[in-house]
Design an enzyme around this catalytic site. Structure first.
Site, PDB file in Angstrom:
ATOM      1  N   CYS A  84      -0.148  11.145  65.076  1.00 25.46           N
ATOM      2  CA  CYS A  84      -0.978  10.224  64.270  1.00 25.46           C
ATOM      3  C   CYS A  84      -1.213  10.678  62.842  1.00 25.46           C
ATOM      4  O   CYS A  84      -1.436   9.876  61.969  1.00 25.46           O
ATOM      5  CB  CYS A  84      -2.369   9.981  64.841  1.00 25.46           C
ATOM      6  SG  CYS A  84      -2.439   9.599  66.542  1.00 25.46           S
TER       7      CYS A  84
ATOM      8  N   GLY B 158      10.400  27.189  45.534  1.00 24.33           N
ATOM      9  CA  GLY B 158       9.520  27.777  44.528  1.00 24.33           C
ATOM     10  C   GLY B 158       8.044  27.574  44.793  1.00 24.33           C
ATOM     11  O   GLY B 158       7.225  28.477  44.597  1.00 24.33           O
TER      12      GLY B 158
ATOM     13  N   ASN C 221       7.466  27.121  60.096  1.00 17.87           N
ATOM     14  CA  ASN C 221       6.449  26.641  59.155  1.00 17.87           C
ATOM     15  C   ASN C 221       5.162  26.190  59.829  1.00 17.87           C
ATOM     16  O   ASN C 221       4.117  26.145  59.193  1.00 17.87           O
ATOM     17  CB  ASN C 221       7.018  25.488  58.314  1.00 17.87           C
ATOM     18  CG  ASN C 221       7.637  24.407  59.171  1.00 17.87           C
ATOM     19  OD1 ASN C 221       8.460  24.682  60.035  1.00 17.87           O
ATOM     20  ND2 ASN C 221       7.239  23.178  58.949  1.00 17.87           N
TER      21      ASN C 221
ATOM     22  N   THR D 137      14.553  21.751  50.902  1.00 19.88           N
ATOM     23  CA  THR D 137      15.277  20.715  51.644  1.00 19.88           C
ATOM     24  C   THR D 137      16.716  20.599  51.147  1.00 19.88           C
ATOM     25  O   THR D 137      17.657  20.537  51.952  1.00 19.88           O
ATOM     26  CB  THR D 137      14.537  19.363  51.521  1.00 19.88           C
ATOM     27  OG1 THR D 137      13.271  19.506  52.171  1.00 19.88           O
ATOM     28  CG2 THR D 137      15.312  18.237  52.178  1.00 19.88           C
TER      29      THR D 137
END
Lengths: 386, 145
Positions: free
Chosen positions: A324, A200, A151, A72
């Site tokens: 949800c 990592g 992803n 991120t």
């Protein structure tokens, strides 16, 4: 009941060799890598060795690698860093609708600062069309950021073509490669991206450490300032144990890379083939251009969270793109971008494997899941087995 | 016990609290039991009232059927395609309402349902709403027929 972990795109178990390599850096080798005394220099040597190992895995020069706190931060640094560096040249960024939130949220924030962002659509398999991308380029375009493998569905983007289109016009390309490091070969000598993000803990390393690859001579404004660490590109005392662990994971990642196309892909393909035998089951993602460890399936007339928890009660861990389950009511932006309707997204599960999975893990999932799907469908007001 | 009595190796209070909070299961055992072993699943062809409601955002669908005997709920059945609390609360509501006076069942609100099998997380409150709305709509349908 032996637990079965099939959520390796979320995180992977730390390899015991990685842990072993890290431990001395919590105790006897505790120095600050910026200190010039022996304590510090032992830590410095370990950080540089880790950098070298990651560089070898991606075919880069060690100087092109900046350690960060994770994928991120790397994504944030790349996109903001290039945007701020080049804002005098232009204020347009191109990305895709299926990027990780680390990219999408950064782009949204930049829009509030006056940048213009184009979010490219993808086809029903998750592929970006490089020709459509070319059509969106303007003289104001300064950065194109497209993830390597998604992803959620694993679809691999045609980065070589995207880079060709971008570089012809002198535009930088960043790619979030968090899901592909150690999964498919990446060689920066032929892989033409200018910046790339890594993490990592997705390849059996520790959490809290990542890296940003920045091709030599590419300039960006650092996100974290306050010191001359990482050649003034990312301030802050280095997370030495984490970096050492990441380095060891990179070394092991290179050693085990051939297993990805054989062992891991073999397991994934068998899991996929056997689960597709369940009627009303479809694959989300590209059947061919896909990371070897990811398989995302939708089971009609089911609900992802229920499937996930029922599997968890059987000791099997997976994840879902269903609404949800994520803490919001919104279903997966990735599956929606593929053009799937909400009922299809509702019953989606992601299975993601690693080199530590076994044939028995796949056997267990294949044995258990059909009954769970059947039980859930028996509750559905609209399902008919005929 | 006073925190000073904990001994020097004990964690400070806020950490103990945090650790206990973290070990709370995501769903209560009672809720998971209703999810794993839902009661009163099915349809009632002879129902006095029925209703179907859908959460337009997340896609949960719930169908309920009620059969009355005078002013008492004699039987309820449900079918659902929804997340765990939707199924569990539908199961709970049907079990609870069976044999009760209609007036009492009308009082079963989303607020009550949201806590009855353990407090639902904020983003799951829609399940309590969907179950309460569908049940009340089925009762209203029986009054119309």
């Amino acid at each position: 009941m032996t637990p079965v972990y099939l959520d390796n795109s979320a995180t992977t178990p730390v390899d015991p060799h990685v842990l072993e390599a890290m431990l001395p850096f919590f105790t006897e080798i505790f120095g600050n890598a910026s200190s010039i005394h022996t304590f510090g220099q032992r830590a410095r040597a370990a950080v540089e060795e880790a950098r070298e190992r990651l560089a070898i895995l991606i075919g880069a020069s060690a100087k092109e690698i900046i350690f960060t706190s994770g994928g991120t931060e790397s994504d944030n640094t790349a996109v903001r860093g290039v945007a701020y560096q080049l804002r005098g040249k232009g204020q347009h960024i191109i990305t895709t609708r299926i990027e990780h939130p680390a990219i999408l949220s950064t782009c949204k924030a930049l829009e509030e600062e006056g940048f213009r962002v184009t979010y490219l659509p993808v086809d029903s398999t998750g592929l970006v069309d490089p020709r459509k991308l070319a059509d969106e380029i303007t003289p104001q375009t300064i950065l194109i950021t497209v993830m390597h493998a998604n992803n959620e569905i694993g679809t691999l983007q045609p980065l070589a073509e995207i880079c060709a289109v971008a570089h012809e016009r002198g535009i930088l390309v960043h790619s979030d490669c968090v899901q592909t490091l150690g999964k498919i070969p990446i060689d920066m000598k032929t892989f033409a991206v200018d910046l790339a993000s890594f993490s990592g803990h997705k390849l059996h390393g520790p959490k809290g450490v990542g890296a940003l690859y920045v091709r030599k001579q590419v300039q960006f404004k650092p996100l974290v300032v306050g010191g001359s660490h990482e050649r003034k590109r990312r301030a802050g005392t280095e997370n030495v144990p984490g970096i050492v662990g990441f380095g060891k994971a990179a070394e092991l990642g290179l050693e085990h890379l051939p297993e990805m196309e054989t062992h891991v892909k073999g397991l994934r393909d068998r899991l996929q083939r056997d689960l597709l035998q369940i009627p009303g089951t479809t694959l989300n993602g590209h059947p061919e251009f896909r990371a070897p460890h990811i398989c995302n399936l939708s089971f009609d007339h089911t609900e992802g969270e229920g499937l996930l928890i029922s599997l968890d009660l059987e000791g099997i861990a997976v994840s879902t793109g269903a609404a949800c389950s994520s803490g919001s009511l919104e279903p997966s932006h990735v599956l929606i971008a593929l053009g799937r309707d909400k009922h299809h997204v509702h019953g989606s599960l992601r299975f993601s494997l690693s080199r530590m999975n076994t044939e028995q893990d796949v056997d267990r999932a294949v044995e258990v899941l059909p009954q769970i799907v059947e039980r859930m469908r028996s509750l559905s007001p609209s399902y008919s087995a005929d | 016990m006073d925190s000073e009595d904990c001994g020097k190796n004990a964690l400070p209070e806020p950490f103990v609290f945090r650790r206990l909070m973290d070990s709370e299961p995501y769903y209560s055992d009672k809720l998971l039991d209703h999810y794993q072993n839902p009661r009163n699943v099915g349809v009632l062809p002879e129902a006095d009232g029925e209703a179907q409601r859908e959460n337009q955002v997340c896609g949960d669908v719930l169908q309920m059927f009620v059969k009355l005997h005078g002013d008492t709920v004699k039987e309820i059945r449900f079918k659902a395609e929804g997340c765990i609390p939707t199924i569990a609360l539908a199961s709970y509501a049907t079990e609870w309402a069976t044999g009760k006076k209609i007036g009492e069942v009308r009082k079963l609100s989303p607020a009550i349902l949201s806590a009855v099998l353990g407090e639902l997380p904020q983003h799951k409150l829609h399940a309590a709403l969907l179950v309460a709305e569908t049940l009340q709509a089925a009762l209203a349908d029986s009054a119309d027929s």
